[in-house]
Design a protein around this motif. Sequence first.
Motif, PDB file in Angstrom:
ATOM      1  N   UNK A  12       0.535  -1.311   0.211  1.00 54.23           N
ATOM      2  CA  UNK A  12      -0.289   0.324   0.249  1.00 54.23           C
ATOM      3  C   UNK A  12       1.091   1.525  -0.194  1.00 54.23           C
ATOM      4  N   UNK A  13       0.134   2.833  -0.704  1.00 53.36           N
ATOM      5  CA  UNK A  13       1.128   3.279  -0.454  1.00 53.36           C
ATOM      6  C   UNK A  13       1.256   4.238   0.697  1.00 53.36           C
ATOM      7  N   UNK A  14       0.669   4.072   1.525  1.00 53.70           N
ATOM      8  CA  UNK A  14       0.956   4.985   2.851  1.00 53.70           C
ATOM      9  C   UNK A  14       2.201   4.928   3.418  1.00 53.70           C
ATOM     10  N   UNK A  15       2.735   5.986   4.642  1.00 50.09           N
ATOM     11  CA  UNK A  15       3.858   6.235   4.878  1.00 50.09           C
ATOM     12  C   UNK A  15       4.149   4.702   5.849  1.00 50.09           C
ATOM     13  N   UNK A  16       3.322   4.096   6.500  1.00 52.28           N
ATOM     14  CA  UNK A  16       3.341   3.130   7.453  1.00 52.28           C
ATOM     15  C   UNK A  16       3.720   1.594   6.995  1.00 52.28           C
ATOM     16  N   UNK A  17       2.157   1.428   5.266  1.00 51.43           N
ATOM     17  CA  UNK A  17       2.389   0.259   4.907  1.00 51.43           C
ATOM     18  C   UNK A  17       4.266   0.608   3.972  1.00 51.43           C
ATOM     19  N   UNK A  58     -13.532  -5.869   6.348  1.00 54.03           N
ATOM     20  CA  UNK A  58     -12.238  -7.276   6.020  1.00 54.03           C
ATOM     21  C   UNK A  58     -11.607  -7.444   4.720  1.00 54.03           C
ATOM     22  N   UNK A  59     -10.889  -7.124   4.377  1.00 57.54           N
ATOM     23  CA  UNK A  59     -10.325  -7.486   2.994  1.00 57.54           C
ATOM     24  C   UNK A  59      -9.648  -6.294   2.329  1.00 57.54           C
ATOM     25  N   UNK A  60     -10.449  -5.553   2.699  1.00 58.51           N
ATOM     26  CA  UNK A  60      -9.972  -3.961   2.120  1.00 58.51           C
ATOM     27  C   UNK A  60      -9.006  -3.175   1.417  1.00 58.51           C
ATOM     28  N   UNK A  61      -8.156  -3.784   1.793  1.00 59.32           N
ATOM     29  CA  UNK A  61      -6.931  -2.923   1.929  1.00 59.32           C
ATOM     30  C   UNK A  61      -5.732  -4.180   1.388  1.00 59.32           C
ATOM     31  N   UNK A  79       1.475  -7.554   4.135  1.00 56.56           N
ATOM     32  CA  UNK A  79      -0.031  -6.728   4.973  1.00 56.56           C
ATOM     33  C   UNK A  79       0.171  -6.710   6.108  1.00 56.56           C
ATOM     34  N   UNK A  80      -0.321  -6.067   6.837  1.00 58.55           N
ATOM     35  CA  UNK A  80      -0.585  -5.761   8.076  1.00 58.55           C
ATOM     36  C   UNK A  80      -1.549  -7.003   8.605  1.00 58.55           C
ATOM     37  N   UNK A 210       1.550  -7.582  13.788  1.00 55.76           N
ATOM     38  CA  UNK A 210       2.390  -8.803  12.859  1.00 55.76           C
ATOM     39  C   UNK A 210       2.501  -8.633  11.258  1.00 55.76           C
ATOM     40  N   UNK A 211       3.097  -8.494   9.835  1.00 59.14           N
ATOM     41  CA  UNK A 211       3.057  -8.623   9.384  1.00 59.14           C
ATOM     42  C   UNK A 211       3.101  -9.672   8.136  1.00 59.14           C
ATOM     43  N   UNK A 212       2.581 -10.010   7.745  1.00 64.37           N
ATOM     44  CA  UNK A 212       1.730 -11.339   6.477  1.00 64.37           C
ATOM     45  C   UNK A 212       2.958 -11.188   5.327  1.00 64.37           C
ATOM     46  N   UNK A 213       3.691 -12.254   4.923  1.00 65.69           N
ATOM     47  CA  UNK A 213       4.167 -11.822   3.307  1.00 65.69           C
ATOM     48  C   UNK A 213       3.686 -12.848   2.763  1.00 65.69           C
ATOM     49  N   UNK A 214       3.073 -12.837   1.456  1.00 64.33           N
ATOM     50  CA  UNK A 214       1.973 -13.773   0.680  1.00 64.33           C
ATOM     51  C   UNK A 214       2.760 -13.881  -0.566  1.00 64.33           C
ATOM     52  N   UNK A 215       2.761 -14.844  -1.268  1.00 62.44           N
ATOM     53  CA  UNK A 215       3.204 -15.263  -2.225  1.00 62.44           C
ATOM     54  C   UNK A 215       2.127 -15.783  -3.563  1.00 62.44           C
TER      55      UNK A 215
END
Length: 329
Positions: A12-17, A58-61, A79-80, A210-215
Amino acid sequence: MNGPTALKLGTRRSKLAMAQSGMVAEQVRQLTGRPVELVEITTFGDVSREQLAQIGGTGVFVSALRDALLAGEIDFAVHSLKDLPTTPAEGLTLAAIPVREDPRDALVARDGLTFEELVAAAAALGRPARVGTGSPRRMAQLNAWARSLGGAVETVPIRGNVDTRIGFVTSGELDAVVLAAAGLSRLGRLGEATQLIPVEAVLPAPGQGALAVECAAGNPAGLALAAQLAELDDPFTRAAVTAERSLLAALEAGCSAPVGALADLVADGQISELRLRGVVGTTDGTQLVQMSITGATPESADDAAVLGRELAAEMLAKGAAGLMGEREL
């Protein structure tokens, strides 16, 4: 001579993301020896100005990032985890859940006040403390906490990035806002918090911190990358968030439901167990179902999921379903 091809990381484009993704990108560079290029993707949650509870939460981000993964436009996404739906996505795999940041919520209040001081100060003025949050989970628990202190809060729905939210306090529009401590930490702004809220008062969102790394899992390249990225996985973090998300799924509640959960290790000498705490409440805080369960340290994520389902069953038996409003089917 050409170097290795760059991996495309969707964010995502936010500073945090961008900060979160940048941290993971650096770890992936070191792990794979390949450059990592950040690909900024705008999600529905970023462009909608509606409150998350209204647009479903749910899922919007994550939907746009997942679409890009499935289309082969990016190689992996960060993702967060608290934004990720609990239902597995077809064609995708959760390659890694790195070590979790502090899962607690953080208070940013006027005049450096703690929540207890804020509630007392507002009560002395004959009014409730005005606290900004867009989270029904936080609303429920903050209202209950204030009541237990003999005071009251008025929870004001807000959205926006960290600057926008903290701006409501510095401008005097609100007495305080509540944010995830992990987000402030990753932005280097944890010092702006006036209190880290104890989990005994407010349980975090399932997976918070926690962060999620998805492939993609539908092609050999995606599976090969997922196998490499698995090196970033922290087994305890995965077990803890699996228990929390299993509770959320078994309650048939989405990311925006008033559900808090936290799993942690409880050590007693040589024996350690996984404790899972959960809470469901009405947003006014007048009714809460708060329970905990302890089980053997899970050997696998499946074991952790069982613990979550067991606690959900106990909470539903105590009337949790009636406190969540409309449940996800």
